[in-house]
Design a protein around this motif. Structure first.
Motif, PDB file in Angstrom:
ATOM      1  N   ARG A   5      38.995 -78.568 -56.711  1.00 33.23           N
ATOM      2  CA  ARG A   5      39.440 -77.656 -57.770  1.00 33.23           C
ATOM      3  C   ARG A   5      38.340 -77.426 -58.821  1.00 33.23           C
ATOM      4  NH1 ARG A   5      44.619 -76.258 -60.382  1.00 33.23           N
ATOM      5  NH2 ARG A   5      44.233 -76.185 -62.604  1.00 33.23           N
ATOM      6  N   VAL A   6      37.654 -78.487 -59.204  1.00 31.79           N
ATOM      7  CA  VAL A   6      36.565 -78.358 -60.191  1.00 31.79           C
ATOM      8  C   VAL A   6      35.433 -77.511 -59.614  1.00 31.79           C
ATOM      9  CG1 VAL A   6      34.790 -79.642 -61.466  1.00 31.79           C
ATOM     10  CG2 VAL A   6      37.136 -80.517 -61.341  1.00 31.79           C
ATOM     11  N   HIS A   7      35.086 -77.778 -58.345  1.00 28.21           N
ATOM     12  CA  HIS A   7      34.032 -76.981 -57.714  1.00 28.21           C
ATOM     13  C   HIS A   7      34.429 -75.507 -57.670  1.00 28.21           C
ATOM     14  CE1 HIS A   7      31.134 -79.964 -56.532  1.00 28.21           C
ATOM     15  NE2 HIS A   7      32.050 -80.714 -55.938  1.00 28.21           N
ATOM     16  N   THR A  10      34.486 -73.873 -61.389  1.00 26.08           N
ATOM     17  CA  THR A  10      33.127 -73.645 -61.902  1.00 26.08           C
ATOM     18  C   THR A  10      32.404 -72.603 -61.058  1.00 26.08           C
ATOM     19  OG1 THR A  10      32.354 -75.553 -60.639  1.00 26.08           O
ATOM     20  CG2 THR A  10      32.841 -75.912 -62.967  1.00 26.08           C
ATOM     21  N   GLY A  11      32.687 -72.610 -59.753  1.00 28.52           N
ATOM     22  CA  GLY A  11      32.061 -71.624 -58.867  1.00 28.52           C
ATOM     23  C   GLY A  11      32.481 -70.207 -59.196  1.00 28.52           C
ATOM     24  N   VAL A  12      33.767 -70.015 -59.421  1.00 31.36           N
ATOM     25  CA  VAL A  12      34.251 -68.672 -59.761  1.00 31.36           C
ATOM     26  C   VAL A  12      33.716 -68.259 -61.136  1.00 31.36           C
ATOM     27  CG1 VAL A  12      36.323 -67.328 -60.309  1.00 31.36           C
ATOM     28  CG2 VAL A  12      36.274 -68.763 -58.262  1.00 31.36           C
ATOM     29  N   SER A  42      31.019 -68.694 -49.085  1.00 27.41           N
ATOM     30  CA  SER A  42      30.288 -69.960 -49.160  1.00 27.41           C
ATOM     31  C   SER A  42      31.034 -70.977 -50.026  1.00 27.41           C
ATOM     32  CB  SER A  42      28.889 -69.706 -49.734  1.00 27.41           C
ATOM     33  OG  SER A  42      28.183 -70.911 -49.889  1.00 27.41           O
ATOM     34  N   LEU A  43      31.523 -70.528 -51.177  1.00 25.81           N
ATOM     35  CA  LEU A  43      32.228 -71.423 -52.106  1.00 25.81           C
ATOM     36  C   LEU A  43      33.485 -72.011 -51.471  1.00 25.81           C
ATOM     37  CD1 LEU A  43      32.558 -72.508 -55.077  1.00 25.81           C
ATOM     38  CD2 LEU A  43      33.938 -70.460 -55.487  1.00 25.81           C
ATOM     39  N   LEU A  44      34.251 -71.170 -50.789  1.00 31.39           N
ATOM     40  CA  LEU A  44      35.566 -71.595 -50.311  1.00 31.39           C
ATOM     41  C   LEU A  44      35.571 -72.128 -48.879  1.00 31.39           C
ATOM     42  CD1 LEU A  44      37.631 -68.684 -51.885  1.00 31.39           C
ATOM     43  CD2 LEU A  44      37.383 -71.032 -52.735  1.00 31.39           C
ATOM     44  N   VAL A 128      25.284 -67.023 -50.439  1.00 31.64           N
ATOM     45  CA  VAL A 128      25.610 -68.292 -49.773  1.00 31.64           C
ATOM     46  C   VAL A 128      24.958 -69.455 -50.522  1.00 31.64           C
ATOM     47  CG1 VAL A 128      25.202 -69.653 -47.675  1.00 31.64           C
ATOM     48  CG2 VAL A 128      26.003 -67.291 -47.496  1.00 31.64           C
ATOM     49  N   TRP A 129      23.761 -69.241 -51.013  1.00 30.66           N
ATOM     50  CA  TRP A 129      22.973 -70.326 -51.578  1.00 30.66           C
ATOM     51  C   TRP A 129      23.413 -70.733 -52.994  1.00 30.66           C
ATOM     52  CZ3 TRP A 129      18.717 -70.279 -55.251  1.00 30.66           C
ATOM     53  CH2 TRP A 129      18.016 -71.488 -55.275  1.00 30.66           C
ATOM     54  N   VAL A 130      23.685 -69.792 -53.872  1.00 32.72           N
ATOM     55  CA  VAL A 130      23.963 -70.110 -55.282  1.00 32.72           C
ATOM     56  C   VAL A 130      25.148 -71.075 -55.451  1.00 32.72           C
ATOM     57  CG1 VAL A 130      24.645 -69.146 -57.521  1.00 32.72           C
ATOM     58  CG2 VAL A 130      22.834 -68.051 -56.200  1.00 32.72           C
ATOM     59  N   PRO A 131      26.292 -70.864 -54.805  1.00 35.76           N
ATOM     60  CA  PRO A 131      27.385 -71.829 -54.992  1.00 35.76           C
ATOM     61  C   PRO A 131      27.054 -73.212 -54.426  1.00 35.76           C
ATOM     62  CG  PRO A 131      28.029 -70.132 -53.428  1.00 35.76           C
ATOM     63  CD  PRO A 131      26.727 -69.723 -53.997  1.00 35.76           C
ATOM     64  N   ASP A 132      26.181 -73.269 -53.425  1.00 40.31           N
ATOM     65  CA  ASP A 132      25.750 -74.557 -52.894  1.00 40.31           C
ATOM     66  C   ASP A 132      24.940 -75.329 -53.928  1.00 40.31           C
ATOM     67  OD1 ASP A 132      26.713 -74.114 -50.188  1.00 40.31           O
ATOM     68  OD2 ASP A 132      25.130 -75.553 -49.632  1.00 40.31           O
ATOM     69  N   VAL A 133      24.046 -74.636 -54.601  1.00 39.84           N
ATOM     70  CA  VAL A 133      23.226 -75.275 -55.637  1.00 39.84           C
ATOM     71  C   VAL A 133      24.132 -75.795 -56.742  1.00 39.84           C
ATOM     72  CG1 VAL A 133      21.464 -74.896 -57.409  1.00 39.84           C
ATOM     73  CG2 VAL A 133      21.171 -73.914 -55.125  1.00 39.84           C
TER      74      VAL A 133
END
Ligand SMILES: [Zn+2]
Length: 148
Positions: A5-7, A10-12, A42-44, A128-133
């Motif tokens: 949930r936190v990921h 913050t991702g959104v 990528s986030l979900l 794809v990359w930004v939410p991973d970082v």
């Protein structure tokens, strides 16, 4: 580590910041759409936590296709290469592409990739990359805070 949930929250939130910045920078709206769609995917669905043994939000979102990620989970130990900001998303994209190829081959449907412009590929990769970082930074930050 922070929970799913936190990921996601913050991702959104970061996605809104990115879209605001891209709109103000005059980036083409189609590229922003490609970036946003790949970002959310990528986030979900391609979270680094696909490597968690007990499962993760990303794994649950795959529903009945979640079994496709079991080999990935076995190959990568939690917070190993899957949480490397360069190799992590690359391994998941290659793995996902391989699984799609296997599934389409199993039903005897050929895959023909459309020719894509360099900008579209760049927007997709960035999405794809930004939410991973962000995910890896949050994991490390929470680990450091708990260590103190
Ligand atoms: Zn993680």
């Amino acid at each position: 580590m922070p929970g799913d949930r936190v990921h996601n929250i913050t991702g959104v939130a970061l996605l809104f910041v990115c879209v605001y910045y891209l709109l103000n920078a005059g980036i083409d709206s189609e590229m922003i759409l490609v970036f946003s769609a790949s970002y959310l995917f990528s986030l979900l669905w391609l979270s680094p936590d696909l490597d968690v043994d007990r499962g993760s939000g990303s794994l649950r979102r795959w529903g009945p296709l979640g079994f496709l990620w079991y080999p990935y989970k076995e190959l990568f130990s939690h917070r190993g290469m899957s949480h490397n900001i360069l190799l992590g998303p690359l391994t998941r994209l290659v793995y996902f592409g391989f699984m799609v190829w296997v599934l389409f081959s199993a039903v005897n449907v050929g895959i023909k990739l459309p020719a894509m412009q360099k900008d579209v590929v760049l927007a997709f990769v960035a999405g794809v990359w930004v939410p991973d970082v962000l995910h890896c930074m949050l994991d490390r930050a929470v680990t450091e805070v708990r260590r103190d």
